[in-house]
Design a protein around this motif. Structure first.
Motif, PDB file in Angstrom:
ATOM      1  N   SER A   1      40.082   9.694   9.912  1.00  0.00           N
ATOM      2  CA  SER A   1      39.159   8.632   9.478  1.00  0.00           C
ATOM      3  C   SER A   1      37.702   9.105   9.489  1.00  0.00           C
ATOM      4  O   SER A   1      36.795   8.425   9.993  1.00  0.00           O
TER       5      SER A   1
ATOM      6  N   TRP B   1      42.638   7.624  18.581  1.00  0.00           N
ATOM      7  CA  TRP B   1      43.588   7.686  17.465  1.00  0.00           C
ATOM      8  C   TRP B   1      44.502   6.461  17.464  1.00  0.00           C
ATOM      9  O   TRP B   1      44.958   6.006  18.523  1.00  0.00           O
ATOM     10  N   ASN B   2      44.786   5.967  16.269  1.00  0.00           N
ATOM     11  CA  ASN B   2      45.774   4.906  16.107  1.00  0.00           C
ATOM     12  C   ASN B   2      47.180   5.490  16.196  1.00  0.00           C
ATOM     13  O   ASN B   2      47.426   6.621  15.768  1.00  0.00           O
TER      14      ASN B   2
ATOM     15  N   ASN C   1      40.230   4.993  15.381  1.00  0.00           N
ATOM     16  CA  ASN C   1      39.380   3.838  15.603  1.00  0.00           C
ATOM     17  C   ASN C   1      38.271   4.298  16.546  1.00  0.00           C
ATOM     18  O   ASN C   1      38.420   4.286  17.761  1.00  0.00           O
ATOM     19  N   GLY C   2      37.169   4.765  15.963  1.00  0.00           N
ATOM     20  CA  GLY C   2      36.118   5.374  16.765  1.00  0.00           C
ATOM     21  C   GLY C   2      36.580   6.716  17.298  1.00  0.00           C
ATOM     22  O   GLY C   2      36.947   7.600  16.542  1.00  0.00           O
TER      23      GLY C   2
ATOM     24  N   THR D   1      45.065   8.293  11.757  1.00  0.00           N
ATOM     25  CA  THR D   1      43.805   7.581  11.591  1.00  0.00           C
ATOM     26  C   THR D   1      43.185   7.300  12.955  1.00  0.00           C
ATOM     27  O   THR D   1      43.864   7.331  13.983  1.00  0.00           O
TER      28      THR D   1
END
Length: 412
Positions: free
Chosen positions: A56, A151-152, A147-148, A145
């Motif tokens: 991301s 990792w998701n 989120n900041g 991906t």
């Protein structure tokens, strides 16, 4: 007062001892000066690769260690920031009660422009000798991906084919002379700061035809074979043996193309925002070469076998390693506008404790600069070390780091 006298007496005895054995004076006092309080070891084990991966549009460092797959945002220059990511398999272990292997061992963590790859092995053992060996090589891929800085975990890992048609790209065989199990493949990557320049390659030994084939990872599809003529592989000191065939051990991305080398240690001065102006490689021993794409120059002799290289804006870190010897450790050479000096530079010049922490008793398997655009003292630096000689501390095996705010090399 008693404590003061005790300290004075002990210091005096040490001073007298060092005068009697003069060779110990400077190293002991220098080591005391450079020693620092050790950090708690949080990333341990035999780490073979430290890989750059983009999730991301965020840049991360990824590796395999004692807790499996570990990752960290490249800009988190603090101790204890490594996370653990779920795997599609159990980690390898041996059950002594049932005399059986289960799970998989991660051999390497790799990345191209979009996917993270795991190369793993399942194990079995011979019934008579009890020798363990890799029975199956597997390859997984996933587009992760973030989120900041985290990792998701949504989505699944994909099992990537390990054959091209009927050809086994990752052969494991028994050497007829030594009767050892050998791997007939080598996996290497460009590992560039710019994600669009990342690629993963495999050199595979064709047992039937006694020749070598080259493949490039191709997402979740089977790796693609490509032609790599011997004359296109950069070999600074080719053998005069008429049967000699240069084999690729590493690769870099430079000036719009991939360059392959007979040495396992090669890199460039590419950053996250600028293309490379020089690439660097070795002769497979202790010599370092560099080139701007036109002329190759032998810069210096680093005195010991070189295992890995990492570049900063003003220096190059040199990892050393040779199995079963005390030829490990870390060195550095200064860079001026990307050009290496003709001699090694002392870590004392920047008040670094690197050589007192990563000594010649340890094989440096990987080096990486999380911020290659910065000077050495401003960079987040990482080194993976393992056994080399006989005088090692098992607790030191794993990942080490240098952080600008901390100002020293310490256990990660």
């Amino acid at each position: 007062m008693r404590k003061y006298k005790s300290l004075t007496i002990k210091s005096s005895l040490l001073f007298i001892l060092c005068l009697l054995v003069t060779s110990c004076f400077d190293p002991i006092y220098e080591a005391i000066r450079e020693d620092v309080e050790p950090e708690e070891a949080t990333v341990s084990g035999n780490i073979t690769t430290i890989t750059r991966y983009t999730a991301s549009d965020q840049e991360f460092l990824v590796l395999a260690a004692d807790d499996g797959l570990r990752y960290k945002h490249k800009d988190l220059n603090y101790h204890g920031e490594w996370n653990t990511y779920p795997l599609p398999f159990d980690l390898h272990h041996y059950d002594f009660d049932s005399s059986s292997h289960s799970g998989e061992q991660i051999l390497a963590v790799l990345a191209d422009s979009s996917l993270l790859y795991l190369l793993t092995a399942e194990f079995d053992h011979t019934s008579v000798e009890g020798t363990s060996y890799p029975s199956t090589i597997k390859l997984y891929a996933k587009n992760i991906t973030a989120n900041g800085t985290t990792w998701n975990t949504d989505g699944e890992w994909t099992s990537v084919p390990t054959k091209a048609g009927d050809y086994d790209i990752f052969p494991v065989y028994v050497d007829s002379k030594s009767e050892y199990f050998l791997s007939g493949f080598r996996v290497f990557q460009t590992n560039t700061p710019k994600k669009e320049h990342r690629a993963v390659f495999i050199r595979s030994y064709d047992l039937d035809n006694e020749t070598y084939k080259y493949f490039q990872l191709n997402g979740t599809s089977a790796p693609v074979e490509f032609s790599l003529p011997a004359e296109s592989i950069i070999d600074p000191e080719p053998s005069t043996d008429e049967d000699y065939i240069p084999l690729a051990l590493s690769a870099v991305y430079f000036n719009g193309a991939y360059k392959f080398f007979t040495s396992p240690a090669s890199t460039t001065n590419e950053t996250y925002t600028s293309d490379a102006t020089y690439y660097y490689y070795t002769n497979g021993d202790s010599d370092i070469y560099y080139s701007d794409g036109s002329t190759a120059i032998n810069a210096l002799d680093a005195k010991k076998v070189i295992s890995t290289l990492a570049v900063t804006a003003d220096s190059m870190l040199i990892g050393h390693g040779k199995t079963n010897s005390t030829a490990g450790g870390i060195n550095r050479v200064l860079l001026t506008d990307g050009v290496p000096d003709d001699k090694l530079a002392s870590f004392a010049d920047i008040n670094s404790n690197a050589q007192f922490q990563i000594t010649s008793d340890y094989f440096v398997t990987a080096l990486i600069n999380a911020s290659p655009e910065k000077r050495e003292v401003e960079s987040g630096l990482y080194a993976a070390i393992t056994f080399s000689g006989v005088a090692y501390n098992f607790g030191n095996i794993g990942l080490w780091s240098y952080y600008p705010e901390r100002g020293d090399w310490n256990r990660e």
